[in-house]
Design a protein around this motif. Structure first.
Motif, PDB file in Angstrom:
ATOM      1  N   ALA A   1       0.838  -1.191   0.000  1.00  0.00           N
ATOM      2  CA  ALA A   1       0.000   0.000   0.000  1.00  0.00           C
ATOM      3  C   ALA A   1       0.876   1.245   0.000  1.00  0.00           C
ATOM      4  O   ALA A   1       1.898   1.299   0.681  1.00  0.00           O
ATOM      5  N   PRO A   2       0.484   2.244  -0.750  1.00  0.00           N
ATOM      6  CA  PRO A   2       1.277   3.476  -0.804  1.00  0.00           C
ATOM      7  C   PRO A   2       1.475   4.096   0.573  1.00  0.00           C
ATOM      8  O   PRO A   2       0.536   4.216   1.352  1.00  0.00           O
ATOM      9  N   GLY A   3       2.706   4.450   0.894  1.00  0.00           N
ATOM     10  CA  GLY A   3       3.016   5.123   2.143  1.00  0.00           C
ATOM     11  C   GLY A   3       3.272   4.215   3.332  1.00  0.00           C
ATOM     12  O   GLY A   3       3.678   4.684   4.394  1.00  0.00           O
ATOM     13  N   LYS A   4       3.043   2.912   3.201  1.00  0.00           N
ATOM     14  CA  LYS A   4       3.217   2.003   4.344  1.00  0.00           C
ATOM     15  C   LYS A   4       4.680   1.894   4.773  1.00  0.00           C
ATOM     16  O   LYS A   4       4.977   1.816   5.956  1.00  0.00           O
ATOM     17  N   GLY A   5       5.594   1.865   3.841  1.00  0.00           N
ATOM     18  CA  GLY A   5       7.011   1.781   4.193  1.00  0.00           C
ATOM     19  C   GLY A   5       7.455   2.986   5.003  1.00  0.00           C
ATOM     20  O   GLY A   5       8.161   2.848   6.005  1.00  0.00           O
ATOM     21  N   GLU A   6       7.023   4.180   4.589  1.00  0.00           N
ATOM     22  CA  GLU A   6       7.367   5.398   5.312  1.00  0.00           C
ATOM     23  C   GLU A   6       6.730   5.402   6.702  1.00  0.00           C
ATOM     24  O   GLU A   6       7.332   5.810   7.680  1.00  0.00           O
TER      25      GLU A   6
END
Length: 160
Positions: free
Chosen positions: A23-28
């Motif tokens: 999902a977009p932004g999960k790593g950050e």
């Protein structure tokens, strides 16, 4: 889709490899916040407590939803069973009572998903439950103690 059942009638389970945070932004979010929060239901409270809100026994036992935490994480936060904590991330905040769970992996928490006095959905972001990411990826957050049940003292709130 064909069901795979062995001759003995038991299902066949296949191992799948985790494809990482999709999902977009999960790593950050994982890099920024300390705890992974998963959510769900419990047998002790009916669904999201919609039938228990007027049940004095249930609401007196759990005036807030509980958040299960590893005892080592609790020591790092200087919280004890029953303390009220604020859990927060960039998407919102909510509160929960700490419940020690020795089997919880360090850095992982579990909280009731919906409760009249603390809704875990307040900290969920758009990447949770996206169908093309193979289900729930969880949300990452920080926690801070709001109230110490042992002393009755209110403690610090997070910086705004």
């Amino acid at each position: 889709m064909r069901r795979r059942v062995r001759r003995n009638g038991r299902p066949t389970f296949f191992e799948t490899k985790w494809r990482g945070l999709q999902a977009p932004g999960k790593g950050e979010q994982k890099a920024k916040f300390k705890y992974l929060i998963n959510n769900g239901r419990t047998n002790h409270v009916w669904q999201n407590a919609y039938l228990d809100q007027d049940n004095e026994f249930v609401m007196d036992r759990w005036p807030y939803p509980f958040i299960e935490m590893n005892p080592d994480d609790m020591r790092e936060l200087d919280v004890a069973a029953g303390d009220l904590v604020e859990v927060y991330n960039d998407d919102g905040s909510t509160q929960a009572m700490v419940y020690p769970t020795p089997t919880a992996k360090k850095g992982h928490t579990f909280m009731l998903f919906a409760y009249p006095t603390g809704v875990q959905g307040n900290v969920v972001n758009p990447g949770d439950g996206v169908p093309d990411t193979d289900g729930q990826e969880g949300t990452y957050l920080h926690a801070v103690c709001l109230s110490d049940w042992r002393t009755g003292q209110r403690r610090q709130r997070r910086h705004q």
